[in-house]
Design a protein around this motif. Structure first.
Motif, short mmCIF file in Angstrom:
data_model
loop_
_atom_site.label_atom_id
_atom_site.label_comp_id
_atom_site.label_asym_id
_atom_site.label_seq_id
_atom_site.Cartn_x
_atom_site.Cartn_y
_atom_site.Cartn_z
N GLY A 1 -4.80 -12.38 -5.63
CA GLY A 1 -5.27 -13.71 -5.28
C GLY A 1 -4.20 -14.78 -5.13
N PHE A 2 -2.94 -14.39 -5.01
CA PHE A 2 -1.86 -15.37 -4.89
C PHE A 2 -1.77 -15.97 -3.49
N ASN A 3 -2.50 -15.44 -2.53
CA ASN A 3 -2.44 -16.01 -1.19
C ASN A 3 -3.31 -17.26 -1.06
N ARG A 4 -3.92 -17.69 -2.10
CA ARG A 4 -4.76 -18.89 -2.07
C ARG A 4 -3.97 -20.10 -2.52
N ASP A 5 -3.96 -21.13 -1.68
CA ASP A 5 -3.29 -22.39 -2.01
C ASP A 5 -4.08 -23.06 -3.13
N SER B 1 -7.14 -23.00 0.72
CA SER B 1 -7.05 -22.12 1.89
C SER B 1 -5.98 -21.05 1.67
N GLY B 2 -5.90 -20.11 2.62
CA GLY B 2 -4.87 -19.10 2.54
C GLY B 2 -3.50 -19.68 2.85
N VAL B 3 -2.48 -19.17 2.18
CA VAL B 3 -1.11 -19.62 2.44
C VAL B 3 -0.57 -18.89 3.66
N PHE B 4 -0.65 -17.57 3.64
CA PHE B 4 -0.18 -16.75 4.76
C PHE B 4 -1.37 -16.36 5.62
N ASP B 5 -1.18 -16.38 6.93
CA ASP B 5 -2.25 -16.05 7.86
C ASP B 5 -2.45 -14.55 8.01
N GLY B 6 -1.43 -13.78 7.71
CA GLY B 6 -1.51 -12.33 7.82
C GLY B 6 -0.63 -11.67 6.79
N ALA B 7 -0.97 -10.44 6.44
CA ALA B 7 -0.18 -9.67 5.48
C ALA B 7 -0.06 -8.24 5.98
N ILE B 8 1.16 -7.72 6.01
CA ILE B 8 1.42 -6.36 6.45
C ILE B 8 2.15 -5.63 5.33
N ALA B 9 1.52 -4.60 4.80
CA ALA B 9 2.13 -3.80 3.74
C ALA B 9 2.30 -2.37 4.25
N VAL B 10 3.53 -1.98 4.50
CA VAL B 10 3.84 -0.64 5.02
C VAL B 10 4.34 0.22 3.86
N ASN B 11 3.70 1.36 3.64
CA ASN B 11 4.08 2.29 2.57
C ASN B 11 4.07 1.62 1.19
N GLY B 12 3.24 0.62 1.01
CA GLY B 12 3.19 -0.09 -0.26
C GLY B 12 1.83 0.01 -0.90
N HIS B 13 1.38 1.23 -1.11
CA HIS B 13 0.01 1.44 -1.55
C HIS B 13 -0.26 0.88 -2.94
N GLY B 14 0.61 1.15 -3.88
CA GLY B 14 0.44 0.60 -5.23
C GLY B 14 -0.96 0.81 -5.76
N ASN B 15 -1.50 -0.23 -6.37
CA ASN B 15 -2.84 -0.18 -6.94
C ASN B 15 -3.89 -0.75 -6.00
N TRP B 16 -3.49 -1.13 -4.79
CA TRP B 16 -4.40 -1.82 -3.86
C TRP B 16 -4.51 -1.06 -2.54
N LEU B 17 -4.75 0.23 -2.59
CA LEU B 17 -4.81 1.07 -1.41
C LEU B 17 -5.83 0.59 -0.39
N ALA B 18 -6.90 -0.04 -0.83
CA ALA B 18 -7.97 -0.43 0.08
C ALA B 18 -7.54 -1.47 1.10
N ILE B 19 -6.52 -2.28 0.82
CA ILE B 19 -6.14 -3.30 1.80
C ILE B 19 -5.02 -2.84 2.72
N ASN B 20 -4.51 -1.63 2.53
CA ASN B 20 -3.42 -1.15 3.38
C ASN B 20 -3.95 -0.52 4.63
#
Length: 96
Positions: free
Chosen positions: A68-72, A77-96
């Protein structure tokens, strides 16, 4: 952007996670209107911001969005308009 405790003297163990706040606030600074910026700031203003990472930094992007850090905190509102995570599955696989 992250503190690594035990490596650098003077970094308290409670500082973990502060890098995500720094990342959020830097994005807010890049989007801010001239009169909302600290005096003397010479950075350009961007209307569109995208955060991207690959591998470990991709994991950081996933965590950044997932926690939830993308929230101002002021505007809500959102801080960043888009997020791209390549090979960064971590604990949040659902958003990759």
């Amino acid at each position: 952007m992250q503190w690594q405790t035990g490596i650098s003297a003077g970094v308290p163990s409670t500082a973990q996670g502060v890098g995500l706040v720094i990342q959020r606030d830097f994005g807010r600074l890049l989007r801010a209107k001239r009169f909302d910026r600290p005096r003397g700031t010479r950075l350009p203003r961007f209307r569109t911001l995208v955060i991207m990472g690959d591998s470990q930094s991709g994991w950081a992007v996933s965590t950044f969005v997932g926690e939830g850090f993308n929230r101002d905190p002021v505007a809500g509102s959102g801080v960043f308009d888009g997020a791209i995570a390549v090979n960064g599955h971590g604990n949040w696989l659902a958003i990759n």
